[in-house]
Design a protein around this motif. Structure first.
Motif, mmCIF file in Angstrom:
data_model
loop_
_atom_site.group_PDB
_atom_site.id
_atom_site.type_symbol
_atom_site.label_atom_id
_atom_site.label_comp_id
_atom_site.label_asym_id
_atom_site.label_seq_id
_atom_site.Cartn_x
_atom_site.Cartn_y
_atom_site.Cartn_z
ATOM 1 N N MET A 47 1.348 74.756 -49.657
ATOM 2 C CA MET A 47 1.590 74.247 -48.309
ATOM 3 C C MET A 47 0.689 74.979 -47.330
ATOM 4 O O MET A 47 0.292 76.115 -47.557
ATOM 5 N N ARG A 83 0.497 76.566 -40.250
ATOM 6 C CA ARG A 83 0.455 75.799 -39.008
ATOM 7 C C ARG A 83 -0.007 76.716 -37.884
ATOM 8 O O ARG A 83 0.652 77.711 -37.569
ATOM 9 N N ALA A 117 1.816 68.713 -38.107
ATOM 10 C CA ALA A 117 3.011 69.406 -38.596
ATOM 11 C C ALA A 117 4.295 68.752 -38.105
ATOM 12 O O ALA A 117 5.302 68.721 -38.815
ATOM 13 N N GLN A 177 6.089 66.212 -40.355
ATOM 14 C CA GLN A 177 6.709 66.586 -41.627
ATOM 15 C C GLN A 177 8.164 66.998 -41.406
ATOM 16 O O GLN A 177 8.466 67.802 -40.530
ATOM 17 N N PRO A 204 9.412 74.943 -41.369
ATOM 18 C CA PRO A 204 8.486 75.970 -41.819
ATOM 19 C C PRO A 204 9.056 77.355 -41.546
ATOM 20 O O PRO A 204 9.971 77.516 -40.721
ATOM 21 N N GLN A 225 5.034 76.349 -46.119
ATOM 22 C CA GLN A 225 4.498 76.046 -44.795
ATOM 23 C C GLN A 225 4.925 77.145 -43.821
ATOM 24 O O GLN A 225 6.109 77.485 -43.741
ATOM 25 N N GLU A 276 4.577 78.643 -39.827
ATOM 26 C CA GLU A 276 4.220 78.424 -38.427
ATOM 27 C C GLU A 276 3.944 79.778 -37.793
ATOM 28 O O GLU A 276 4.842 80.627 -37.709
#
Length: 315
Positions: free
Chosen positions: A1, A4, A28, A31, A35, A64, A66
């Motif tokens: 992943m 961000r 982002a 999705q 995250p 993911q 951020e």
């Protein structure tokens, strides 16, 4: 992943060129996933370079992430354009009501000052206390690590007769630690500091454990479970040329700095250094983020609350 980050952050181009998966803010939000929220309190002078170094590590995991860039509200950086700070950074006071799965605090070139002489010391102490209620796990680097163990445990820092500068061998002392999973018995780590913390100063009742240590430069990595913190006194995040840049900068300023220990091939500053720590850096960052993922509550509002012990099945 992917990681961000803001769409126009300068680090984006560097990371994409290195193969790191990067997701812009506009992509982002489409999705349906939460995250991991990682904050970066960047105290280094060259903020753009440090952003890239940290984003490279946290963006290399399969989750993911951020990344939120944070700065001290009472300190105006001299080496980063004001436009960059205004576009990409938020003052800590503006994020203190929010919660983060992980929070990273970098080093700063203030280590030869007494802690109370640093202009933002009082604010940093408030940040450290805030991590105990609004952050699930915190990672401190170099001077920030010294500041954290001083703040929470009263540990002093000691001035060195000469700068610890170069790439030093370290031993992994607790291979069973979740942060050390996958590590070999020894590893090479860049060191660049004028002060140190000492094993003898660790309070016996602190609950801290030395995970990695050098015979030449002392403790490197401390696990501080009571504060959900990991303290790194050296610089695994450094680029290949970071020590070289510091060396040539200091030489040009007329300072009598030694050639970095075991850094340039044959100790020849004319030769390009070889990066022997990149894999260790990615492994440690991945282990730290995995620990966050395994233990952080899904509900952000629960971050910072005491974790109830699990009850064995059948009891």
């Amino acid at each position: 992943m992917p990681i961000r980050i803001p769409d126009n952050l300068p680090a984006r181009g560097v990371l994409e060129a290195e193969g790191v998966m990067v997701m812009g803010e506009t992509d982002a939000i489409r999705q349906d996933i939460r995250p991991l929220r990682i904050g970066l309190l960047n105290l280094m002078p060259n903020k753009i370079r440090t952003e890239t170094q940290i984003a490279r590590l946290v963006g290399a995991t399969p989750l993911q992430v951020e990344l939120t860039l944070v700065c001290m509200g009472g300190h105006v950086p001299r080496h980063t354009p004001a436009g960059h700070m205004a576009s990409f950074y938020r003052a800590w006071e503006d994020v203190r009501a929010e919660r983060f799965d992980g929070f990273i605090i970098t080093g700063a070139p203030v280590e030869r000052l007494a802690f109370h002489e640093v202009t933002y010391w009082d604010e940093l102490r408030r940040v450290l206390d805030w991590t105990q209620t609004h952050v699930h796990r915190c990672f401190t680097i170099c001077w920030a690590a010294q500041a954290a163990v001083h703040h929470f445990h009263g540990m002093p820092k000691h001035a060195l007769e000469r700068k610890a500068f170069g790439v030093y061998d370290h031993r992994v002392l607790v291979p069973a630690s979740p942060y050390m999973l996958g590590f070999a018995d020894d590893l090479s780590i860049p060191v660049s500091r004028w002060t140190e913390v000492r094993r003898a100063d660790i309070p016996p009742a602190s609950g801290m454990t030395i995970l990695a240590e050098s015979a030449h430069t002392g403790p490197c990595l401390l696990d501080d479970p009571d504060h959900r913190m990991l303290h790194m006194f050296n610089h695994l995040e450094y680029d290949t040329t970071s020590l070289a840049d510091e060396y040539f900068r200091d030489r040009e300023a007329g300072l009598a700095v030694p050639v970095p220990h075991r850094y340039f091939p044959d100790d020849n500053p004319a030769r390009r250094p070889v990066n022997r720590w990149r894999g260790h850096a990615h492994l440690l960052a991945g282990n730290w983020i995995n620990q966050i993922y395994q233990t952080a509550p899904f509900d952000l509002s629960r971050i910072g609350q005491p974790v109830m012990p699990s009850v064995p099945a059948g009891t």
